[in-house]
Scaffold this active site. Structure first.
Site, mmCIF file in Angstrom:
data_model
loop_
_atom_site.group_PDB
_atom_site.id
_atom_site.type_symbol
_atom_site.label_atom_id
_atom_site.label_comp_id
_atom_site.label_asym_id
_atom_site.label_seq_id
_atom_site.Cartn_x
_atom_site.Cartn_y
_atom_site.Cartn_z
ATOM 1 C CD GLU A 94 1.199 6.359 -8.309
ATOM 2 O OE1 GLU A 94 0.730 5.240 -8.604
ATOM 3 O OE2 GLU A 94 2.349 6.714 -8.612
ATOM 4 C CG HIS A 95 1.225 2.885 -4.566
ATOM 5 N ND1 HIS A 95 1.193 1.534 -4.836
ATOM 6 C CD2 HIS A 95 2.021 3.422 -5.526
ATOM 7 C CE1 HIS A 95 1.937 1.271 -5.898
ATOM 8 N NE2 HIS A 95 2.457 2.400 -6.333
ATOM 9 C CD GLU A 167 -0.812 -0.246 -1.704
ATOM 10 O OE1 GLU A 167 -0.181 -0.039 -2.756
ATOM 11 O OE2 GLU A 167 -1.523 -1.251 -1.525
#
Length: 992
Positions: A94-95, A167
């Site tokens: 997602e990041h 991330e």
């Protein structure tokens, strides 16, 4: 509506349109538009929307469009992403998808778009079995820009390894500039999830879910376990994206008044490279088991609660397939009947009895998973009472299966649902986008899920004999062998064990590193630092311009009048709901009683009156209103930050026909509470501290900001006393008292002061036809107090002591830190306020994000500016090195005075600031900025003009004056005991 502009041509059931939103209302099942086939259409009158569901035939992508007269339009794309282990692949993906794509190769386009847009909402979320990316905006160009960025990011991301290291997780030296410093784990998601395990409620729920759903995707932590995240390999992330982020696995939602046809065209073009794919996803459906399961785990000890009463326990039952919308709805109502309110059977038996302080985090019916779970849970219990609690739970269910529920209780719940449909927030679309996917991804029909009236009709028909809920209890509770009993015991060594486990994991991994590995880590660290330090070329990203910001405000048309002797403002609404707010200013209020105002306000809605129990009073509130709120209020004078107004705020709303009842109930709660009801007072206090540490862990940056700001002005000191860590300590102390006599005396003294205080003012948002009924109701309210109304205008301006220490370190049992530094700015009407507001956005996006989140690995960082309070606050969120961050705060201040801001930089900051300023306001909230803060339309327009005219010279001037050379500044850190020596800090310990 201009039907002349509508152009529709039918050819083999394929529709061609000319960019008009009206065509979607004419679509029929079977019609085809841009490769999308219409599979369902419905009107949903209770939500005032038209529903259209479509399938993209080449890929089988699933889409729904909710057409509604709402300019705050929403778009979201999501993918089913059930986890396969605890390494956090869905979350880290997602990041990293948002860190650059084929069309937009710039690093971190998501955060870059935050200040190139007027979005009213932008985010991305990872749930247990899906990931989705929603945004909302009122600007059509902005909508198209964000849609294109989101689609390219999710379907065509770069997924660079450096972004994965930033991330997700990475090895690096504790001091990247010192090769002799130890090698550690770092990364944004890694630190985010370390912060999550500071929350005991999160730990309880995750362990509960992992044990219960063992053997399914829900048995893994989709967010990532900090001890497992470092096992994730970059190649696994890339593979997961290829297998899951595909249109065949996608669900798209659009909402609002923007044209559907434009979305279909854009999606069809984006999906062109893809073809239909068969999906092979992990199992998410939990099968029944033949015998009861039991698990005991350990969690953290809460320093605020009594040590011997910190057990969390629950009994859970496998329920239905949540794709059955109607049975799911019935189980939700059953959950409300069982748990909601002071008179609910489980509240009375488990909490009022003193067996526990609050329901456990998993209590009630959970329909967010493929298999619904019905749980009865309790926290704040003792280990010795576990058997008694369990026996009592089954006894209550047996009793309910025999006797059922009073029809009045059901009617009150249905009334709350009815009134919630009429009460529309300004962010209604985002609310739908955040709640609908849970059931949609699990096979529910979205049209059924949205059709609340049909669900209620079904419920009433099924309950025509009054025995529906008794049948559900027998089916899913008493005759259900699939039971799971989960208990979490407190352990004072839990944080230490986590740290030891992390250290062991680190030692195991680093001990295997060769000299070549270490050299590669150091080389990669340099590359990452270079990438993070290189200014991004954002020219490829779409953007709005300052000219897209309206130059004038939308006027709020208020009427000013006298109602029942009160100065009042009135905002006209359409008939339906009436909203009433009352504010009682408190002048020269005794300083010693100020910290007790939150307790007094809570008591008004928790103790009952001398003639009615709190259960009876609450039932009436639920039956006749949409809710009542009573809370302390402290507001800074908008022309002088050294002055403020303390007060009590009361609010409530109801259907127009029930306004008299609404005010009558406010009157009972505010003036007639039985403050001597010490049994209920004890329960209220214990419940208030139950889980309060989890709240601090979730919003630690807010508590850090409040703490650091408390020494700046009288008002910020009051804010800290009313809602900061000082209030937390007071509640903890009061909850452990054996005698409540002294507290009752203080609360009684507060009420007598309120009875003798004049100056009530009112704000009414309602139909003009409601004027007479509102006036009569408020006249009764004022007469019941027996005091003549006299307006007071003098602001409180007495010196108060804030936190005396310049630096305060609050020791709490967390795994990460929260840091804040606050400085004093200017009042709202001061011309320097506008450049300070723009500067806060600039420093957040252009300096702090890169230095603290990207390089430092903290989950969040920024500089906030409260225009009303005149307070500048640097802050970090889930930070691994707060002392470094404090240095970055100082560096940022200096940087702001020397850096040459481009006009593009300034324009982007203005766009970011106006996102908040121009965010839609619901009709029920219109006029509140004037009512609460005294900010007029003229002030707003003047501020708007100042913001639009801010220059680079203005920014440098205010940076030097208020950040580099502040008159006052204070610092606060929340987190675990520091390993570093802090001789100049005051250490504030929270101990059980």
């Amino acid at each position: 509506m201009n039907y002349a502009k509508l152009s529709i041509a039918f050819s083999k059931k394929t529709i061609k349109t000319h960019n008009c939103r009206l065509f979607q209302r004419w679509l029929h099942v079977g019609d085809k538009v841009h490769d999308f086939r219409v599979v369902d259409t419905k009107k949903v009158p209770e939500l005032q929307l038209n529903y259209t569901r479509l399938k993209h035939e080449p890929t089988n992508a699933d889409m729904i469009h909710l057409d509604r007269e709402d300019p705050n339009s929403v778009f979201s794309i999501g993918f089913q992403t059930p986890a396969e282990n605890d390494e956090g692949i869905p979350h880290i993906l997602e990041h990293t998808t948002l860190c650059g794509s084929n069309k937009y190769p710039v690093r971190d386009p998501f955060f870059k778009m935050l200040n190139r847009s007027l979005a009213t909402f932008m985010n991305a979320f990872t749930a247990s079995d899906f990931t989705f990316y929603p945004f909302a905006t009122v600007n059509t160009t902005d909508y198209k820009n964000l849609r294109d960025v989101y689609l390219d990011a999710t379907l065509f991301p770069k997924l660079r390894k450096l972004d994965f290291l930033q991330e997700g997780w990475r090895f690096e030296h504790a001091d990247v500039n010192d090769k002799k410093s130890p090698i550690i784990f770092n990364g944004v998601v890694y630190n985010e999830m370390k912060g999550q395990v500071s929350d005991s409620s999160y730990i309880f729920y995750m362990l509960f879910q992992q044990h219960l759903f063992q053997g399914t995707a829900y048995g893994f932590n989709s967010g990532g376990d900090p001890l497992a995240i470092p096992d994730l390999k970059y190649e696994e992330l890339v593979k997961f994206h290829r297998s899951h982020y595909h249109p065949s696995n996608a669900k798209i939602l659009s909402y609002g008044s923007f044209p559907l046809e434009d979305n279909l065209s854009a999606l069809s073009e984006t999906f062109r490279p893809f073809s239909k794919r068969e999906l092979n996803l992990p199992n998410t459906f939990l099968k029944e088991f033949d015998q009861e399961k039991r698990v005991v785990e350990y969690g953290p000890l809460d320093p605020v609660m009594a040590p011997g009463r910190q057990v969390k326990t629950s009994i859970s039952f496998l329920a239905n397939d949540t794709s059955n919308v109607y049975e799911t709805f019935a189980l939700k109502v059953l959950s409300k009947l069982c748990f909601d309110g002071f008179s609910s059977p489980f509240y009375k038996a488990l909490i009022e009895s003193g067996l526990g302080t609050d329901f456990a985090p998993n209590s009630g019916y959970d329909s967010t998973t493929k298999r619904g779970i019905f749980s009865v849970g309790l926290e704040g219990a003792s280990e010795e009472s576990l058997a008694k609690i369990e026996n009592l739970v089954y006894s209550i269910f047996n009793d309910l299966a025999l006797k059922g529920f009073e029809n009045e209780k059901l009617e009150a719940i249905l009334h709350q649902m009815e009134i919630s449909l009429k009460h529309k927030s300004a962010h209604f679309g985002i609310g739908l986008a955040q709640s609908l996917p849970f059931n949609w991804f699990n096979g529910a029909d979205p049209a059924d899920w949205l059709s609340f009236n049909k669900q209620i009709e079904w419920l009433k028909q099924k309950n025509s004999d009054g025995k529906l809920f008794q049948k559900l209890i027998k089916k899913y509770i008493l005759e259900n062998k699939s039971r799971f009993v989960f208990t979490m015991l407190p352990s004072s060594t839990f944080p230490q064990r986590l740290q030891e486990a992390e250290a062991k994991k680190l030692q195991e991994r680093t001990s295997k590193l060769t000299d070549e590995d270490i050299a590669e880590i150091e080389k990669t660290s340099v590359k990452l630092l270079e990438a993070q330090s290189t200014p991004a070329d954002t020219s490829c990203l779409p953007t709005l311009s300052v000219s897209d910001i309206p130059e004038t405000i939308d006027e709020t048309k208020l009427k000013f009048l006298d109602i029942a002797g009160m100065k009042a403002q009135w905002y006209d609404l359409a008939a339906g709901l009436t909203y009433i707010r009352l504010l009682l200013p408190l002048k020269n209020f005794p300083e010693s009683l100020i910290p007790y105002l939150p307790v007094y306000c809570d008591a008004c809605l928790n103790l009952g009156t001398h003639s009615e129990s709190i259960g009876d009073l609450e039932h009436q509130i639920r039956r006749y209103t949409g809710g009542i709120s009573i809370s302390p209020s402290a507001v800074t004078n908008n022309s002088d930050v050294s002055k403020y107004e303390l007060g009590i705020a009361i609010s409530g709303y109801a259907l127009d026909k029930n306004v008299g009842k609404l005010v009558e109930l406010i009157n009972k709660a505010f003036w007639n509470t039985n403050l001597s009801n010490t049994d209920k007072l004890a329960i209220m206090l214990k419940t208030s501290v139950s889980g309060i540490t989890d709240g601090i862990a979730e919003k630690g940056h807010s508590f850090a900001k409040v703490s650091s700001a408390s020494g700046l002005t009288e008002k910020t000191s009051i804010t800290e006393q009313l809602g900061g860590l000082t209030q937390v300590k007071l509640l903890s102390q009061l909850s452990r008292e054996e005698s409540f006599g002294p507290l009752v005396e203080k609360l009684t003294a507060i009420r007598e002061i309120l009875r003798g205080t004049s100056g009530f003012k009112a704000a009414i948002n309602a139909s003009p036809t409601q004027h007479e009924v509102v006036e009569k109701a408020l006249q009764k309210f004022m007469k019941s107090r027996g005091v003549n109304q006299q307006t007071q205008t003098k602001s409180t301006s007495k010196e108060r002591n804030g936190i005396n220490s310049i630096k305060t370190y609050h020791e709490l049992p967390f795994q990460t830190y929260f840091a804040a530094k606050s400085c004093l700015g200017v009042p709202y009407t001061h011309p320097d306020g506008a450049p300070l507001q723009i500067l806060s956005s600039l420093l957040t996006h252009k300096y702090l994000h890169g230095e603290i989140r990207e390089k430092g690995g903290a989950y969040g960082a920024g500089l906030s500016y409260s225009g009303i309070d005149g307070v500048l606050s640097f802050f970090t969120y889930r930070d691994s090195d707060p002392i470094r961050s404090l240095s970055v705060f100082d560096e940022a201040s200096e940087w702001a005075t020397t850096h040459e801001f481009s006009q593009r930089d300034i324009d982007e900051a203005k766009l970011a600031v106006f996102q908040g300023i121009d965010s839609p306001v619901s009709e029920s909230q219109k006029g509140m900025l004037y009512f609460v803060d005294g900010v007029t339309d003229e002030m707003l327009q003047n501020r708007r003009k100042q913001l639009l005219n801010v220059s680079a010279n203005d920014l440098k001037a205010v940076a030097k004056k208020y950040l580099v050379n502040p008159k006052k500044s204070y610092t606060a850190v929340l987190g675990p005991k520091s390993e570093k020596q802090l001789p100049t800090w005051v250490i504030d310990k929270f101990e059980s």
